[in-house]
Write a protein that holds these residues in place. Structure first.
Motif, short mmCIF file in Angstrom:
data_model
loop_
_atom_site.label_atom_id
_atom_site.label_comp_id
_atom_site.label_asym_id
_atom_site.label_seq_id
_atom_site.Cartn_x
_atom_site.Cartn_y
_atom_site.Cartn_z
N GLU A 48 0.84 -1.20 0.00
CA GLU A 48 0.00 0.00 0.00
C GLU A 48 0.87 1.25 0.00
O GLU A 48 0.55 2.24 -0.69
CB GLU A 48 -0.92 0.00 1.21
N LEU A 54 -3.86 -3.68 -5.54
CA LEU A 54 -4.57 -4.76 -4.83
C LEU A 54 -3.61 -5.77 -4.26
O LEU A 54 -2.44 -5.86 -4.65
CB LEU A 54 -5.55 -5.45 -5.79
N ARG A 90 -6.43 1.85 1.54
CA ARG A 90 -6.61 2.10 0.11
C ARG A 90 -6.48 0.86 -0.77
O ARG A 90 -7.18 0.74 -1.78
CB ARG A 90 -5.58 3.15 -0.36
N GLY A 92 -6.73 -2.54 -2.74
CA GLY A 92 -7.82 -3.46 -3.00
C GLY A 92 -7.57 -4.82 -2.38
O GLY A 92 -6.41 -5.24 -2.20
N SER A 118 -14.45 -2.72 4.02
CA SER A 118 -13.30 -2.07 3.40
C SER A 118 -13.66 -0.76 2.69
O SER A 118 -12.80 -0.13 2.09
CB SER A 118 -12.65 -3.02 2.39
N ARG A 121 -13.45 -1.89 -1.39
CA ARG A 121 -12.16 -2.35 -1.91
C ARG A 121 -12.12 -3.86 -2.17
O ARG A 121 -11.07 -4.42 -2.40
CB ARG A 121 -11.04 -1.98 -0.92
N SER A 424 -10.47 5.86 -3.82
CA SER A 424 -10.54 5.13 -2.56
C SER A 424 -11.09 3.72 -2.71
O SER A 424 -11.08 2.95 -1.76
CB SER A 424 -11.40 5.90 -1.55
N THR A 425 -11.59 3.38 -3.90
CA THR A 425 -12.17 2.05 -4.13
C THR A 425 -11.32 1.27 -5.13
O THR A 425 -10.54 1.83 -5.90
CB THR A 425 -13.59 2.13 -4.68
N LEU A 426 -11.50 -0.05 -5.12
CA LEU A 426 -10.77 -0.88 -6.07
C LEU A 426 -11.19 -0.58 -7.50
O LEU A 426 -10.36 -0.52 -8.41
CB LEU A 426 -11.00 -2.36 -5.74
N HIS A 429 -9.34 2.48 -8.56
CA HIS A 429 -7.94 2.20 -8.88
C HIS A 429 -7.79 1.62 -10.29
O HIS A 429 -6.88 1.98 -11.04
CB HIS A 429 -7.34 1.19 -7.90
#
Length: 449
Positions: A48, A54, A90, A92, A118, A121, A424-426, A429
């Protein structure tokens, strides 16, 4: 359009996955790493800090005495990822789960819970279980055949997405002034009745900030590629050369396009091992010594049987022609890989010993050298459309530290990888859209009797 960016995933296999039976002897790795939550938290926090997209937790549910150490004793993915969710903010969180041996409602609910814990995420690596022995752990005499496994998986994902969309996004006003907690016109039953599943619904959990978990898939057979092109947001794969990577990339994205999907909304991320040295020669020497140390020929021979339904190849004369009849044991296992190995052995007239040694030799990574050399090769594969990202296998800690400390900054300097998180989400990203959840208003809950 947003500039295309490289994606990075971390694959932690603790004390040693396939091909790494002796990794646990490294004193820098806790001997219980695969069940040590502190070890996982430390590794994932490092990823991270390097802005990885992820972490990917692999899994299977059948072992033999020849399984690698990480497989023999490891944490269940969703339990592990829930712990990692509260230790990170942050990165995933992607876990493997099978559609062959899980009830849809329970598994879908657990992934939805991880997604909320999460804050958007979560990701699910959808598998159909290649280890045929798994059937015996679930009270079945025989594993599903290929066609049945993939047909079940396709319907399973239809059920999953239907359940994840039980609540419209504004279905829970929670208005204390009016006393209204639920707008019942925005909660929807599924009432699914299909070939394999019958699920009424609705799911008793709301959607997350990314809508619903990101779906990943890994499978190289025709059925696997079709499944990925049909249902996946991301594809996990393996490619030994850039040409193989390009062929797979074009094939899967072409299948998706023919199904009416936007191929840019499928992220292809092969798994790789990276070796970094002060010179290209030193890196290859590190790789050679690591390979020799981490698995003996005898260990490789025992593990070789996995693709063939864990058939024991030690019963054969090592210096006789490859026993092609062993392919019969792979029919409900990892058949695609077993067939490739068998065809290779026949074409080259290999003995069993030569086949095992050849497969071991194929493990030489394309991504070895100085930090500059490794970065150059990653950029070449990325710009050559052989991949959208990489899943970096966390082997020995010093090598992962060199990758994050030396290679990642070069990729950032060249503008192909982010310097900081922008989302802030997978889904954010990976540049994936939030799935729509448009439903016709219809009450689904009847008054209690």
């Amino acid at each position: 359009m947003t500039k295309r960016q490289l994606k990075l995933g971390l694959v932690p296999t603790g004390v040693g996955g396939p091909g790494d039976s002796n990794r646990w002897l490294d004193p820098s790795i806790p001997a219980d790493a695969s069940v040590n939550i502190d070890w996982y938290i430390d590794a994932v926090r490092k990823a991270e800090a390097a802005k990885f997209d992820l972490v990917f937790i692999v899994d299977s549910q059948f072992i033999t005495k020849d399984s690698p150490p990480h497989y023999l004793n490891r944490l269940e993915p969703l339990t592990l990822l829930s712990a990692l969710a509260v230790a990170t903010s942050r990165i995933g969180l992607v876990g493997t789960a099978t559609t062959s041996y899980n009830d849809p409602f329970n598994l879908v609910r657990r992934f939805a819970s991880l997604d909320l814990i999460s804050k958007g995420r979560a990701g699910w690596n959808v598998v159909t279980s290649g280890d045929a022995g798994t059937a015996g752990n679930y009270g079945k005499e025989e594993h599903y055949d290929y066609d049945t496994r993939y047909a079940r998986a396709t319907e399973y994902l239809e059920v999953a997405r239907g359940l994840w969309r039980s609540y419209e996004d504004d279905a829970l006003p929670r208005n204390r002034e009016t006393g209204q907690f639920l707008d019942e016109t925005k909660l929807h039953a599924l009432n699914h009745k299909g070939r394999f599943f019958s699920v009424v619904g609705p799911l008793n959990i709301q959607r997350s900030p990314q809508g619903e978990p990101v779906i990943f898939q890994a499978g190289d057979s025709d059925q696997g590629r079709d499944l990925g092109a049909t249902i996946a947001d991301g594809i996990f794969t393996h490619s030994a050369t850039i040409e193989q990577g390009q062929a797979f990339y074009q094939d899967v994205k072409g299948r998706a396009a023919r199904l009416g999907r936007d191929p840019n909304e499928i992220v292809i991320m092969p798994g790789v091992v990276v070796f970094v040295g002060d010179s290209d020669e030193e890196a290859r020497d590190i790789e050679r010594r690591t390979r020799e140390h981490d698995q003996s020929f005898e260990q490789a021979l025992g593990e070789f049987g996995r693709s063939f339904g864990w058939h024991d190849f030690r019963q054969y004369d090592l210096d006789a022609p490859f026993p092609t009849g062993a392919l019969e044991h792979a029919k409900n296992s990892f058949y695609t890989n077993a067939k490739k190995v068998t065809d290779l052995a026949v074409a080259r007239r290999f003995t069993l010993r030569q086949t095992v040694e050849h497969i071991r030799g194929q493990r030489r990574t394309p991504f070895g050298g100085t930090a500059e050399t490794v970065a150059n090769e990653i950029v070449r594969w990325f710009e050559g459309r052989a991949l959208d990202g990489l899943n970096i296998h966390l082997g020995h800690p010093d090598q992962f530290d060199r990758f994050t400390g030396e290679v990642v900054p070069i990729l950032q300097e060249r503008g192909v990888f982010r310097r900081d998180y922008e989302h802030s989400t997978l889904r954010g990203h990976l540049g994936l859209p939030i799935p729509t959840n448009r439903r016709e208003p219809a009450p689904v809950l009847e008054a209690a009797e």
